[in-house]
Design a protein around this motif. Structure first.
Motif, mmCIF file in Angstrom:
data_model
loop_
_atom_site.group_PDB
_atom_site.id
_atom_site.type_symbol
_atom_site.label_atom_id
_atom_site.label_comp_id
_atom_site.label_asym_id
_atom_site.label_seq_id
_atom_site.Cartn_x
_atom_site.Cartn_y
_atom_site.Cartn_z
ATOM 1 N N UNK A 148 12.260 -22.225 -13.125
ATOM 2 C CA UNK A 148 12.485 -20.781 -13.192
ATOM 3 C C UNK A 148 12.759 -20.419 -14.647
ATOM 4 N N UNK A 149 12.823 -19.154 -14.933
ATOM 5 C CA UNK A 149 13.270 -18.722 -16.241
ATOM 6 C C UNK A 149 14.784 -18.923 -16.318
ATOM 7 N N UNK A 150 15.298 -19.148 -17.528
ATOM 8 C CA UNK A 150 16.728 -19.401 -17.687
ATOM 9 C C UNK A 150 17.310 -18.451 -18.723
ATOM 10 N N UNK A 151 18.571 -18.140 -18.541
ATOM 11 C CA UNK A 151 19.312 -17.315 -19.496
ATOM 12 C C UNK A 151 20.099 -18.233 -20.412
ATOM 13 N N UNK A 152 20.041 -17.979 -21.715
ATOM 14 C CA UNK A 152 20.777 -18.802 -22.675
ATOM 15 C C UNK A 152 22.258 -18.465 -22.615
ATOM 16 N N UNK A 153 23.067 -19.447 -22.248
ATOM 17 C CA UNK A 153 24.500 -19.230 -22.157
ATOM 18 C C UNK A 153 25.214 -19.804 -23.359
ATOM 19 N N UNK A 154 25.060 -19.150 -24.490
ATOM 20 C CA UNK A 154 25.680 -19.647 -25.711
ATOM 21 C C UNK A 154 25.654 -18.592 -26.794
ATOM 22 N N UNK A 155 26.037 -18.986 -27.990
ATOM 23 C CA UNK A 155 26.075 -18.094 -29.144
ATOM 24 C C UNK A 155 24.725 -18.160 -29.850
ATOM 25 N N UNK A 156 23.940 -17.097 -29.764
ATOM 26 C CA UNK A 156 22.598 -17.102 -30.335
ATOM 27 C C UNK A 156 22.608 -17.224 -31.855
ATOM 28 N N UNK A 157 23.636 -16.758 -32.504
ATOM 29 C CA UNK A 157 23.699 -16.862 -33.957
ATOM 30 C C UNK A 157 24.126 -18.260 -34.394
ATOM 31 N N UNK A 158 25.131 -18.796 -33.755
ATOM 32 C CA UNK A 158 25.632 -20.120 -34.130
ATOM 33 C C UNK A 158 24.667 -21.227 -33.727
ATOM 34 N N UNK A 159 23.955 -21.033 -32.624
ATOM 35 C CA UNK A 159 23.039 -22.047 -32.109
ATOM 36 C C UNK A 159 21.634 -21.455 -31.987
ATOM 37 N N UNK A 160 21.137 -20.964 -33.113
ATOM 38 C CA UNK A 160 19.857 -20.256 -33.114
ATOM 39 C C UNK A 160 18.705 -21.156 -32.686
ATOM 40 N N UNK A 161 18.759 -22.439 -33.055
ATOM 41 C CA UNK A 161 17.684 -23.349 -32.685
ATOM 42 C C UNK A 161 17.553 -23.509 -31.185
ATOM 43 N N UNK A 162 18.695 -23.684 -30.522
ATOM 44 C CA UNK A 162 18.677 -23.836 -29.069
ATOM 45 C C UNK A 162 18.219 -22.544 -28.404
ATOM 46 N N UNK A 163 18.643 -21.421 -28.947
ATOM 47 C CA UNK A 163 18.238 -20.132 -28.395
ATOM 48 C C UNK A 163 16.729 -19.947 -28.500
ATOM 49 N N UNK A 164 16.136 -20.361 -29.639
ATOM 50 C CA UNK A 164 14.686 -20.270 -29.786
ATOM 51 C C UNK A 164 13.977 -21.177 -28.794
ATOM 52 N N UNK A 165 14.568 -22.352 -28.530
ATOM 53 C CA UNK A 165 13.976 -23.246 -27.538
ATOM 54 C C UNK A 165 13.956 -22.593 -26.156
ATOM 55 N N UNK A 166 15.045 -21.928 -25.798
ATOM 56 C CA UNK A 166 15.090 -21.240 -24.508
ATOM 57 C C UNK A 166 14.024 -20.154 -24.440
ATOM 58 N N UNK A 167 13.890 -19.397 -25.512
ATOM 59 C CA UNK A 167 12.866 -18.350 -25.537
ATOM 60 C C UNK A 167 11.473 -18.950 -25.363
ATOM 61 N N UNK A 168 11.238 -20.090 -26.023
ATOM 62 C CA UNK A 168 9.927 -20.742 -25.918
ATOM 63 C C UNK A 168 9.674 -21.272 -24.513
ATOM 64 N N UNK A 169 10.642 -21.985 -23.955
ATOM 65 C CA UNK A 169 10.425 -22.597 -22.640
ATOM 66 C C UNK A 169 10.232 -21.532 -21.564
ATOM 67 N N UNK A 170 10.786 -20.339 -21.775
ATOM 68 C CA UNK A 170 10.602 -19.245 -20.819
ATOM 69 C C UNK A 170 9.196 -18.650 -20.866
ATOM 70 N N UNK A 171 8.430 -18.984 -21.903
ATOM 71 C CA UNK A 171 7.045 -18.508 -21.951
ATOM 72 C C UNK A 171 6.114 -19.384 -21.132
ATOM 73 N N UNK A 172 6.577 -20.561 -20.744
ATOM 74 C CA UNK A 172 5.744 -21.507 -19.985
ATOM 75 C C UNK A 172 6.022 -21.313 -18.498
ATOM 76 N N UNK A 173 5.129 -20.651 -17.807
ATOM 77 C CA UNK A 173 5.346 -20.318 -16.399
ATOM 78 C C UNK A 173 4.289 -20.953 -15.502
ATOM 79 N N UNK A 174 3.036 -20.890 -15.891
ATOM 80 C CA UNK A 174 1.955 -21.381 -15.047
ATOM 81 C C UNK A 174 1.783 -22.895 -15.198
ATOM 82 N N UNK A 175 1.191 -23.554 -14.203
ATOM 83 C CA UNK A 175 0.912 -24.990 -14.334
ATOM 84 C C UNK A 175 0.054 -25.313 -15.548
#
Length: 230
Positions: free
Chosen positions: A65-92
C-alpha cells in the motif's frame, strides 16, 4: 481481549527467524506483515485482503500500500525522499522495473498469499536486508506484486530503528545483495555467453559497487563519465 489474536513468546533470534516462526504458525490464506513501531490505518487489512481476493487480481501474489512518512522530513530528508519514491511504485510492472533501484515495497505494509512460502521460501537470515532479498527472489521466480493505491500505514522513522543501527541495512549491504540478482538477470538476458555492460559513472563509489558485479561474473566493457580523469 481480541479472541482472534495469539501472542507468541520466544527468545530473541532476529527478525527473519521471528517472522518465519510466526508465518509457520499461521493458518490463514494471507500473511500480513507489521512492525511494532509502525501504525496501520483501521481499514488496512480489509482493503488488502479484498485486493487479493478480487477476480482481476488472481495472479497477484503480494500486495502493499502507500505509506505515510512518520518522521521529521527536514532532519531525515533522505528517508522522506525514499518514501515519496516508493509510493510512486504501484503497479506490478513498475515494481518489477524499479526493483534494482531500492526495495520497491515497504516490508511492514505488505500482505501476501501464504502458499508463496511453500513455493519460494520465507525470509533468509544473513548479512543483507532480509525483506529486500525476499522481494528480489520472489520477483525472479515470477511473483507479481502490486499495491492498493491508498495510504494505509504510517511508517515511523524513529532514531533507534533497526535499519539505522544494524550493518545488514547499511548501503553497502544493499549493493552487495543487488549485485547477486543483477548479475543473474544479466546472465539470463545475455544467454550462455553472458552480457558485457558499460557502467555510467566512474567515481570511487560506483567502481566499488561495480566490483560486486565483476565478482559474480559480469563483464564490464568500460565506464562512461563526464570527468576524463576518472
Amino acid at each position: 481481549d481480541e479472541p482472534r489474536m495469539q501472542v507468541i513468546e520466544h527468545d530473541p533470534s532476529g527478525v527473519a527467524r521471528a517472522a518465519n516462526r510466526a508465518m509457520a504458525m499461521a493458518r490463514g490464506a494471507w500473511i500480513a506483515r507489521m512492525d511494532a513501531d509502525d501504525e496501520a490505518f483501521p481499514t488496512r487489512l480489509a482493503e488488502q485482503a479484498a485486493w487479493l481476493a478480487a477476480p482481476d487480481n488472481c495472479d497477484l501474489g503480494v500486495v502493499g500500500c502507500l505509506v505515510e512518512f512518520g518522521g521529521d522530513r527536514e532532519a531525515n530528508a533522505g528517508y522522506a525522499r525514499h518514501v515519496d519514491w516508493v509510493n510512486t511504485l504501484v503497479t506490478p510492472e513498475a515494481i518489477a522495473l524499479e526493483r534494482f533501484v531500492e526495495a520497491p515495497l515497504v516490508n511492514p505494509s505488505v500482505m501476501f498469499r501464504r502458499e508463496l512460502l511453500a513455493r519460494h521460501g520465507g525470509y533468509r537470515d544473513g548479512d543483507f536486508p532480509e525483506d529486500y532479498e525476499l522481494w528480489l527472489r520472489w520477483l525472479e521466480a515470477g511473483v507479481r506484486m502490486g499495491k492498493v493505491p491508498r495510504t494505509l500505514l504510517r511508517w515511523n522513522d524513529s532514531p533507534g530503528r533497526l535499519t539505522r543501527r544494524d550493518a545488514r541495512y547499511a548501503p553497502d549491504a544493499f549493493f552487495r545483495l543487488k549485485a547477486v540478482w543483477i548479475a543473474r538477470w544479466l546472465a539470463e538476458a545475455g544467454g550462455s555467453a553472458g552480457r558485457s555492460i558499460f557502467v555510467w559513472g566512474a567515481g570511487r563509489h560506483t567502481r566499488k559497487r561495480a566490483a560486486h558485479l565483476e565478482a559474480r561474473g559480469t563483464r564490464i566493457s568500460g565506464y562512461v563519465d563526464v570527468d576524463v580523469k576518472k
